[in-house]
Design a protein around this motif. Structure first.
Motif, PDB file in Angstrom:
ATOM      1  N   CYS A   1     -11.714 -10.407 -15.044  1.00 15.07           N
ATOM      2  CA  CYS A   1     -12.881  -9.494 -15.428  1.00 15.07           C
ATOM      3  C   CYS A   1     -13.141  -8.814 -14.143  1.00 15.07           C
ATOM      4  N   ASP A   2     -14.205  -7.851 -14.505  1.00  8.26           N
ATOM      5  CA  ASP A   2     -14.959  -7.375 -13.580  1.00  8.26           C
ATOM      6  C   ASP A   2     -16.430  -7.694 -13.815  1.00  8.26           C
ATOM      7  N   ASN A   3     -17.556  -7.635 -12.831  1.00  8.25           N
ATOM      8  CA  ASN A   3     -18.741  -7.697 -13.096  1.00  8.25           C
ATOM      9  C   ASN A   3     -19.230  -8.876 -14.350  1.00  8.25           C
ATOM     10  N   LEU A   4     -18.938  -9.929 -13.983  1.00  2.00           N
ATOM     11  CA  LEU A   4     -18.985 -11.123 -14.609  1.00  2.00           C
ATOM     12  C   LEU A   4     -20.640 -11.463 -14.598  1.00  2.00           C
ATOM     13  N   ALA A   5     -21.409 -10.831 -13.618  1.00  2.00           N
ATOM     14  CA  ALA A   5     -22.846 -11.323 -13.530  1.00  2.00           C
ATOM     15  C   ALA A   5     -23.469 -10.369 -14.990  1.00  2.00           C
ATOM     16  N   GLU A   6     -22.885  -9.376 -15.736  1.00  2.00           N
ATOM     17  CA  GLU A   6     -23.213  -8.879 -17.000  1.00  2.00           C
ATOM     18  C   GLU A   6     -22.470  -9.117 -17.935  1.00  2.00           C
ATOM     19  N   GLY A   7     -21.609 -10.328 -17.767  1.00  2.00           N
ATOM     20  CA  GLY A   7     -20.836 -10.796 -19.065  1.00  2.00           C
ATOM     21  C   GLY A   7     -19.234 -10.444 -19.151  1.00  2.00           C
ATOM     22  N   GLY A   8     -19.016  -9.665 -17.734  1.00  2.00           N
ATOM     23  CA  GLY A   8     -17.673  -9.360 -17.988  1.00  2.00           C
ATOM     24  C   GLY A   8     -17.352  -7.700 -18.128  1.00  2.00           C
ATOM     25  N   THR A   9     -16.571  -6.983 -17.715  1.00  2.00           N
ATOM     26  CA  THR A   9     -16.209  -5.676 -18.067  1.00  2.00           C
ATOM     27  C   THR A   9     -14.745  -5.730 -17.539  1.00  2.00           C
ATOM     28  N   THR A  10     -14.021  -4.610 -18.052  1.00  2.00           N
ATOM     29  CA  THR A  10     -12.530  -4.656 -17.545  1.00  2.00           C
ATOM     30  C   THR A  10     -12.300  -4.506 -16.131  1.00  2.00           C
ATOM     31  N   PRO A  11     -11.546  -4.872 -15.614  1.00  2.00           N
ATOM     32  CA  PRO A  11     -11.240  -4.829 -14.061  1.00  2.00           C
ATOM     33  C   PRO A  11     -10.367  -3.766 -13.920  1.00  2.00           C
ATOM     34  N   SER A  12     -10.596  -3.321 -12.453  1.00  2.00           N
ATOM     35  CA  SER A  12      -9.588  -2.278 -12.071  1.00  2.00           C
ATOM     36  C   SER A  12      -8.104  -2.277 -12.079  1.00  2.00           C
ATOM     37  N   ALA A  13      -7.199  -1.277 -12.075  1.00  2.00           N
ATOM     38  CA  ALA A  13      -5.910  -1.320 -12.009  1.00  2.00           C
ATOM     39  C   ALA A  13      -5.510  -2.097 -10.785  1.00  2.00           C
ATOM     40  N   GLY A  14      -6.001  -1.781  -9.732  1.00  2.00           N
ATOM     41  CA  GLY A  14      -5.898  -2.358  -8.517  1.00  2.00           C
ATOM     42  C   GLY A  14      -5.928  -3.747  -8.460  1.00  2.00           C
ATOM     43  N   MET A  15      -7.336  -4.327  -9.158  1.00  2.00           N
ATOM     44  CA  MET A  15      -7.226  -5.703  -9.245  1.00  2.00           C
ATOM     45  C   MET A  15      -6.267  -6.546 -10.258  1.00  2.00           C
ATOM     46  N   ILE A  16      -5.903  -5.799 -11.258  1.00  2.00           N
ATOM     47  CA  ILE A  16      -4.787  -6.345 -11.956  1.00  2.00           C
ATOM     48  C   ILE A  16      -3.477  -6.608 -11.121  1.00  2.00           C
ATOM     49  N   ALA A  17      -3.187  -5.469 -10.647  1.00  2.00           N
ATOM     50  CA  ALA A  17      -1.859  -5.468 -10.092  1.00  2.00           C
ATOM     51  C   ALA A  17      -1.841  -6.365  -8.898  1.00  2.00           C
TER      52      ALA A  17
ATOM     53  N   GLU B   1      -3.062  -0.262 -22.248  1.00  2.00           N
ATOM     54  CA  GLU B   1      -1.783   0.462 -21.921  1.00  2.00           C
ATOM     55  C   GLU B   1      -1.715   0.011 -20.332  1.00  2.00           C
ATOM     56  N   VAL B   2      -2.820   0.193 -19.585  1.00  2.00           N
ATOM     57  CA  VAL B   2      -2.809  -0.315 -18.018  1.00  2.00           C
ATOM     58  C   VAL B   2      -2.286  -1.422 -17.810  1.00  2.00           C
ATOM     59  N   ALA B   3      -3.195  -2.624 -18.800  1.00  2.00           N
ATOM     60  CA  ALA B   3      -2.983  -3.697 -18.570  1.00  2.00           C
ATOM     61  C   ALA B   3      -1.385  -4.331 -18.673  1.00  2.00           C
ATOM     62  N   LYS B   4      -0.907  -3.755 -19.868  1.00  2.00           N
ATOM     63  CA  LYS B   4       0.571  -3.947 -20.157  1.00  2.00           C
ATOM     64  C   LYS B   4       1.487  -3.284 -19.025  1.00  2.00           C
ATOM     65  N   ASN B   5       1.305  -2.559 -18.596  1.00  2.00           N
ATOM     66  CA  ASN B   5       2.150  -1.833 -17.545  1.00  2.00           C
ATOM     67  C   ASN B   5       2.156  -2.326 -16.155  1.00  2.00           C
ATOM     68  N   LEU B   6       1.099  -3.522 -16.086  1.00  2.00           N
ATOM     69  CA  LEU B   6       0.721  -4.130 -14.695  1.00  2.00           C
ATOM     70  C   LEU B   6       0.886  -5.610 -14.841  1.00  2.00           C
ATOM     71  N   GLY B   7       1.728  -5.770 -16.037  1.00  2.00           N
ATOM     72  CA  GLY B   7       2.219  -7.250 -16.211  1.00  2.00           C
ATOM     73  C   GLY B   7       1.321  -8.228 -16.511  1.00  2.00           C
TER      74      GLY B   7
END
Length: 246
Positions: free
Chosen positions: A28-44, A80-86
């Motif tokens: 996740c990103d932003n866990l202090a707010e309950g979590g949001t989608t992480p960046s492509a760089g973070m996933i990769a 789609e981004v998450a799928k493409n990044l593995g």
């Protein structure tokens, strides 16, 4: 216990989760707010540095789970981004205004996510009837549900989680999460009979910054409820421009 999933918001935390013996992470990103989608760089980079399961949270903003058309399109793109990044799976949750599960949109996201694993997250805990909500997830064929048993913590919600585990049977994995730690996981397991567990397992540490301004905060000091949102206001922007140009 078949699997321990660690909720994380950094590649460093992912490495620690694998070192500690976790079978999977929810990135996740932003866990202090309950979590949001992480960046492509973070996933990769997380994918590069760990060999355990990697599930990615698909949540375009903090707060409730009633999404606009634009936010829904963002969610689809992020899958789609998450799928493409593995990624091995995605974590989703989407509700209608009355608090019930938006089954049509959930189905669309599940179809888009194939062949990845799908977890329906704690949006479930904001539904008015948990038994009906679980039945809808079963009809959709959702593989996994993350829930605190509609309480502040999985320990408090353990009695309901036990009933959800029974209702789901072998068709869906009910995964308790929220406030699980080394002191209470055994008792939660005994009460619920669940096989997978979700925790952040975090400890606080000091950063390495030498120069500090302790009185300044980059985040808003005023907390919001799950049903309030901040967004840019076109009228305020116009007023600020007008005042600046006067």
């Amino acid at each position: 216990m078949q699997a321990l999933e660690i909720c994380i918001d950094s590649a460093h935390a992912a490495i620690a989760a694998e070192k500690g013996g976790a079978q999977r992470v929810e990135l996740c990103d932003n866990l202090a707010e309950g979590g949001t989608t992480p960046s492509a760089g973070m996933i990769a980079l997380t994918r590069r540095y760990i060999n355990i399961g990697l599930h990615v949270l698909i949540r375009p903003r903090r707060g409730d789970f009633l999404y606009t058309h634009l936010e829904f399109e963002i969610m689809k793109h992020d899958i789609e981004v998450a799928k493409n990044l593995g990624a091995d799976g995605v974590v989703i949750g989407i509700l209608k205004a009355d608090g019930t599960i938006d089954t049509d949109r959930t189905r669309q996201l599940m179809e888009l996510a194939q062949p990845l694993s799908v977890t329906f997250h704690r949006a479930f805990d904001l539904t008015p009837d948990p038994y009906q909500a679980l039945d809808e997830l079963l009809q959709l064929g959702v593989p996994r549900l993350l829930t605190s048993g509609q309480q502040a913590s999985a320990f408090e919600g353990a009695p309901l989680i036990r009933e959800l585990v029974k209702q789901a049977g072998e068709k869906l994995i009910v995964m308790p999460g929220a406030g699980i730690n080394e002191q209470n996981i055994k008792e939660i397991a005994t009460i619920t009979g669940a096989k997978e567990y979700h925790t952040s397992a975090r400890s606080k540490f000091e950063g390495d910054m030498a120069f500090r301004r302790e009185h300044l905060f980059m985040a808003s000091a005023q907390p919001l409820s799950e049903y309030e949102h901040y967004t840019a206001d076109a009228d305020k922007i116009a007023a600020i421009r007008k005042a600046a140009e006067a």
